[in-house]
Design a protein around this motif. Structure first.
Motif: not given
Length: 293
Positions: A57-74, A83-87, A128-134
């Motif tokens: 768990x600790x190593x996975x948390x440090x290495x994960x890309x933390x893809x928190x947001x998903x939205x439709x794209x044109x 999320x941008x919470x770490x580099x 950043x945890x959410x995204x939406x195209x509007x």
């Protein structure tokens, strides 16, 4: 209100949800792929990033890309953002279908570090945890958890983001249009913060939020409340409803059908031993009152 559980998913940290055609797509913050969940048939994973994440768990948390947001794209694509919470969490993955087929789609990995560096200057900690195209904008939702932090809606120039993505160029601060601070109130002494949002045709947004008593944006904490709400296109909060015992809801997809608003939700238990569930509920679009599904 009790959420209707539709199925158990093959991921634990479900963090973003989009429905396209007859398939739900789920991004999990501790995975390298996108889970596709068709209405009929077995779920499958679409790879987004190369490599293998550690199992502990600790190593996975440090290495994960933390893809928190998903939205439709044109163009019927899907965009998953870190999320941008770490580099290590400053990338996005743009998935575009081939002949309408997402399973054979192409993936472009985007560098968001220059943009995120600009956004980080506006918050005690970026998350950043959410995204939406509007319309002509790409909206990003800052959760704002941790002491002294605050939630916000970040508006980016969608056309500029598309041009950068087509050129495989980093997203820079020139994409930023505005940052709007949003306060959603407290639950159990902890502020509610955006965890996802889904746009409706009139420009309004259906969003979910969680109150998590965490020391910062990296470490997990006690979840003291969760809520779902609707925000008008001009930023007015139309309604906000608590979701008792729902856990940390982190993904929402909404569709309007006459006088009924159908919402699908996923949650993150912050525990890889607990698989996430896909839920459904129906509410009054004007008041948020629960309706029979």
């Amino acid at each position: 209100m009790s959420l209707q559980r539709l199925r158990t998913l093959d991921v634990s940290a479900a963090s973003g949800l989009v429905r396209r055609g007859d398939t739900f797509y789920v991004v999990a913050d501790d995975e390298l792929g996108l889970l596709a969940v068709p209405d009929r048939g077995e779920a499958f994973t679409i790879p987004l990033l190369p490599g293998v994440l550690p199992a502990t768990p600790a190593e996975r948390k440090a290495a994960k890309p933390d893809l928190e947001a998903l939205c439709r794209w044109p163009g019927d694509g899907l965009l998953a953002l870190g999320s941008g919470s770490t580099p290590a969490r400053q990338r996005a993955c743009l998935l575009l279908p081939v002949d309408g087929d997402m399973s054979r789609g192409t993936v472009t990995i985007l560098d968001l570090a220059p943009l995120y560096a600009r956004l980080a200057g506006g918050f005690p900690a970026l998350n950043l945890e959410g995204a939406a195209v509007r319309g002509d904008a790409l909206l990003l939702f800052q959760r704002g958890n941790g002491p002294g932090n605050h939630g916000a809606i970040v508006e980016l120039d969608l056309a500029a983001a598309m041009r950068a993505s087509d050129a495989r160029a980093p997203w820079g601060p020139e994409l930023l249009r505005s940052i709007r601070i949003i306060e959603l109130g407290d639950r159990g002494g902890t502020p509610l913060g955006f965890t996802d949002a889904s746009p409706l045709p009139d420009g309004s947004l259906v969003f979910v939020a969680a109150a998590e008593a965490s020391a910062d944006t990296y470490n997990d904490g006690l979840v003291t409340g969760a809520a779902i709400g609707r925000m008008a296109a001009d930023g007015r909060l139309l309604w906000l409803r608590d979701l008792p015992d729902a856990g940390k809801l982190e993904g929402v997809h909404a569709e309007l059908e006459g006088e009924r608003l159908h919402v699908w939700l996923v949650a993150d238990a912050d525990d890889r031993r607990c698989l996430a569930s896909l839920f459904r509920a129906t509410v009054d679009p004007h008041t948020g009152a629960w309706l029979p599904s």
